[in-house]
Design a protein around this motif. Structure first.
Motif, short mmCIF file in Angstrom:
data_model
loop_
_atom_site.label_atom_id
_atom_site.label_comp_id
_atom_site.label_asym_id
_atom_site.label_seq_id
_atom_site.Cartn_x
_atom_site.Cartn_y
_atom_site.Cartn_z
N PHE A 137 0.85 -1.18 0.00
CA PHE A 137 0.00 0.00 0.00
C PHE A 137 0.89 1.23 0.00
CE2 PHE A 137 -2.62 3.24 2.08
CZ PHE A 137 -3.67 3.25 1.18
N LEU A 138 0.67 2.12 -0.95
CA LEU A 138 1.47 3.34 -1.11
C LEU A 138 2.97 3.02 -1.13
CD1 LEU A 138 -0.51 5.80 1.20
CD2 LEU A 138 -0.55 5.67 -1.29
N ASP A 139 3.32 2.02 -1.91
CA ASP A 139 4.71 1.59 -2.12
C ASP A 139 5.39 1.02 -0.88
OD1 ASP A 139 4.65 2.30 -4.83
OD2 ASP A 139 5.13 4.38 -4.34
N HIS A 140 4.63 0.60 0.10
CA HIS A 140 5.18 -0.05 1.30
C HIS A 140 4.62 -1.46 1.39
CE1 HIS A 140 6.95 3.64 2.84
NE2 HIS A 140 5.80 4.25 2.59
N GLU A 141 5.52 -2.44 1.50
CA GLU A 141 5.07 -3.84 1.62
C GLU A 141 4.93 -4.22 3.08
OE1 GLU A 141 6.33 -7.29 -0.96
OE2 GLU A 141 7.31 -7.80 0.92
N PHE A 142 3.86 -4.90 3.39
CA PHE A 142 3.59 -5.39 4.74
C PHE A 142 3.50 -6.90 4.69
CE2 PHE A 142 1.77 -1.20 4.33
CZ PHE A 142 2.26 -0.54 5.46
N ARG A 143 4.13 -7.55 5.64
CA ARG A 143 4.06 -9.00 5.75
C ARG A 143 4.40 -9.36 7.20
NH1 ARG A 143 8.86 -11.69 5.85
NH2 ARG A 143 7.90 -13.57 5.05
N ALA A 144 4.14 -10.60 7.55
CA ALA A 144 4.46 -11.10 8.88
C ALA A 144 4.90 -12.55 8.76
CB ALA A 144 3.25 -11.00 9.82
N ASP A 145 5.74 -12.98 9.68
CA ASP A 145 6.20 -14.36 9.68
C ASP A 145 5.24 -15.30 10.40
OD1 ASP A 145 8.53 -13.77 8.22
OD2 ASP A 145 9.53 -13.12 10.06
N ASP A 146 4.38 -14.74 11.24
CA ASP A 146 3.44 -15.56 12.01
C ASP A 146 2.02 -15.05 11.78
OD1 ASP A 146 2.11 -17.17 13.80
OD2 ASP A 146 2.88 -16.15 15.57
N TRP A 147 1.22 -15.85 11.09
CA TRP A 147 -0.18 -15.50 10.82
C TRP A 147 -1.13 -16.40 11.61
CZ3 TRP A 147 -1.34 -11.24 8.09
CH2 TRP A 147 -0.34 -10.69 7.31
N SER A 148 -0.65 -17.01 12.67
CA SER A 148 -1.46 -17.99 13.40
C SER A 148 -2.70 -17.39 14.05
CB SER A 148 -0.61 -18.69 14.46
OG SER A 148 -0.11 -17.76 15.39
N ASP A 149 -2.73 -16.08 14.26
CA ASP A 149 -3.91 -15.47 14.89
C ASP A 149 -4.87 -14.86 13.86
OD1 ASP A 149 -2.21 -13.43 14.16
OD2 ASP A 149 -2.59 -12.23 15.95
N VAL A 150 -4.65 -15.15 12.56
CA VAL A 150 -5.53 -14.67 11.49
C VAL A 150 -6.28 -15.86 10.91
CG1 VAL A 150 -5.63 -13.51 9.27
CG2 VAL A 150 -3.93 -12.79 10.96
N ALA A 151 -7.60 -15.79 10.88
CA ALA A 151 -8.41 -16.91 10.42
C ALA A 151 -8.85 -16.72 8.98
CB ALA A 151 -9.63 -17.08 11.30
N VAL A 152 -9.03 -17.82 8.27
CA VAL A 152 -9.60 -17.83 6.93
C VAL A 152 -11.05 -18.25 7.07
CG1 VAL A 152 -9.52 -18.89 4.65
CG2 VAL A 152 -7.40 -18.41 5.88
#
Length: 64
Positions: free
Chosen positions: A38-53
């Motif tokens: 977003f606005l030329d900034h990349e966001f990511r995380a190594d642990d997505w265990s608290d995000v549900a699909v």
């Protein structure tokens, strides 16, 4: 591995667009990997265990 890609999502109430992808296993309810830019900034995380699909339809067959 399933992937949901998006591109050109407009920011609400401002300028700029977002793009990225979300990857998840079809037999799991957690995110495996995700990238957002977003606005030329990349966001990511190594642990997505608290995000549900959450499936969009309850009668969706297994798989992507």
């Amino acid at each position: 591995m399933c992937t949901f890609c998006f591109d050109g999502v407009n920011r609400v109430g401002g300028s700029g667009q977002a793009f990225g992808d979300i990857r998840y296993r079809p037999d799991a309810s957690v995110v495996y990997e995700a990238f957002f830019t977003f606005l030329d900034h990349e966001f990511r995380a190594d642990d997505w265990s608290d995000v549900a699909v959450v499936p969009m339809r309850p009668n969706r067959p297994s798989g992507c």
